[in-house]
Each structure stands twice: as C-alpha cells, then as structure tokens.
Design a protein around this motif. Structure first.
Motif, short mmCIF file in Angstrom:
data_model
loop_
_atom_site.label_atom_id
_atom_site.label_comp_id
_atom_site.label_asym_id
_atom_site.label_seq_id
_atom_site.Cartn_x
_atom_site.Cartn_y
_atom_site.Cartn_z
N VAL A 1 0.84 -1.19 0.00
CA VAL A 1 0.00 0.00 0.00
C VAL A 1 0.88 1.24 0.00
O VAL A 1 1.86 1.31 0.74
CB VAL A 1 -0.90 0.02 1.27
N GLU A 2 0.53 2.20 -0.85
CA GLU A 2 1.14 3.52 -0.76
C GLU A 2 0.27 4.32 0.19
O GLU A 2 -0.79 4.79 -0.19
CB GLU A 2 1.20 4.18 -2.14
N GLY A 3 0.68 4.44 1.40
CA GLY A 3 -0.13 5.08 2.44
C GLY A 3 -0.33 4.10 3.58
O GLY A 3 0.57 3.36 3.95
N VAL B 1 -8.75 1.42 0.75
CA VAL B 1 -7.68 0.49 0.38
C VAL B 1 -8.13 -0.95 0.61
O VAL B 1 -7.84 -1.83 -0.19
CB VAL B 1 -6.38 0.80 1.16
N THR C 1 -2.97 2.46 -4.08
CA THR C 1 -2.78 3.85 -3.70
C THR C 1 -3.93 4.31 -2.82
O THR C 1 -5.10 4.10 -3.15
CB THR C 1 -2.71 4.74 -4.95
N GLN C 2 -3.58 4.91 -1.71
CA GLN C 2 -4.58 5.46 -0.81
C GLN C 2 -5.09 6.77 -1.40
O GLN C 2 -4.30 7.67 -1.67
CB GLN C 2 -3.97 5.68 0.56
N GLN C 3 -6.38 6.86 -1.61
CA GLN C 3 -6.99 8.09 -2.14
C GLN C 3 -7.18 9.07 -0.99
O GLN C 3 -7.77 8.72 0.03
CB GLN C 3 -8.35 7.79 -2.78
N ASP D 1 1.46 -4.00 -8.50
CA ASP D 1 1.49 -2.57 -8.26
C ASP D 1 0.87 -2.28 -6.91
O ASP D 1 -0.13 -2.89 -6.55
CB ASP D 1 0.72 -1.81 -9.35
N PRO D 2 1.43 -1.34 -6.16
CA PRO D 2 0.85 -1.04 -4.84
C PRO D 2 -0.51 -0.37 -4.98
O PRO D 2 -0.79 0.31 -5.96
CB PRO D 2 1.87 -0.10 -4.19
#
Length: 182
Positions: free
Chosen positions: A61-63, A69, A178-180, A175-176
C-alpha cells in the motif's frame, strides 16, 4: 475458499534479535546512521492466506490501511480467485476499524449483489473476537516473514523490502494500492 486476511507493516529499520553464546558478552548491533533516502520507514501490506493452497496473495500500500484500500484489496483478491473458478471467499479477519466500517460492510454487500447477478466471488466475512489475534492463521506467517527478510548490516530500500517479502512468500509483486486522499 477459506482465507485469512490481515495487514502488516514491514519496517526497513528493524534489527534482528540475536541470541548466541559468547565469551566476550552478548553480540551487539549498532543503530545505522539515519539518512533521508525518500523511502518510508515502513511499508503497509495486505495479505490473504489461502487455506486451499497455503499460498499468499499480497499487495503493498502507498499510504496506510483505510476502508478504501481494503475495498481495493478485496476487489483485486476476488478477481484473482474468480479467474481460478472460485465462487465464494469465507474471509476470516479481525475487527480493525477499516474492516468493520460502514463503508466496507456496504461495499461487501454491493459486491455480493453484483457477484450473484453477474458471476464472481462472493465474500462471507467472519470477524474474530476482539483481542484474539492468535486465532488468525496469517499472524505466524507475518512473524516468520519478518525474520526472513531482515538485514542486520544495512537499511533496506523500499524496493528491496518488497522484493524480499514477495520472494519469501512465493508471490509475484503487484502494483501497490494507492490510498486516495479525500
């Protein structure tokens, strides 16, 4: 399919615990100098332990773990399982706030309606008792994985952590998520 889901943080700075016999006293690790390299100190990761194969489905996770997520991870996992011909996922997980949120429960309900109408993997969520992480079979996997990827000599880059984790669990890196940010 029965699956155990959880999230974990992979630290780039963790040091291994050492136990050894020595005439000169216990071995010591020295804290590496702190240098700003642009990578986060720890990486969040979602995992699903499969009871049918014993394998893991992993997404970094990015975040941080949040409801959005979690929904993205569940959608990805269901798509992977549907491609294998699975029809239902009995999901065992804890009571993390992003698991029990109204948003995630509503998403699961809507997802199940779509899966029933269009075909796909339905999700039956089973929540573990509060403060009972040992009931989730994925927890020991995280502990062994953290021991396997540790590097006592230097700080790993974020890419090296992802590579080592995926290698240890036999997964292909994805692909990670992404946290919106709202």
């Amino acid at each position: 399919m029965l699956g155990f889901q959880d999230e974990v943080w992979w630290s780039r700075l963790a040091r291994p615990g050492l136990h050894a016999w020595s005439d000169d006293g216990p071995p010591r690790l020295h804290e590496p100098p702190s240098e700003a390299d642009g990578d986060p100190k720890a990486l969040a990761c979602y995992g699903l332990l499969r009871s049918d194969t014993g394998g893991m489905l992993l997404r970094f996770v990015e975040g941080r773990p949040v409801s959005q997520v979690t929904e993205d991870f569940l959608a990805w996992a269901c798509a992977r399982l549907a491609a294998e011909g699975k029809r239902a996922l009995l999901l065992i997980w804890d009571n993390a706030s992003w698991h029990v949120s109204r948003r995630v429960r509503a998403w699961i309900k809507a997802h199940n309606r779509r899966a029933r109408a269009e075909g796909g993997v339905r999700i039956i969520a089973c929540y573990l008792p509060v403060k009972a992480p040992w009931l989730n079979a994925i927890e020991p996997k995280w502990v062994h994985g953290k021991r396997a990827i540790i590097e006592p000599e230097r700080k790993l880059t974020a890419g090296e952590v992802v590579e080592r984790v995926c290698g240890d669990y036999g997964c292909e890196p994805s692909d990670p998520i992404t946290q919106q940010v709202a």
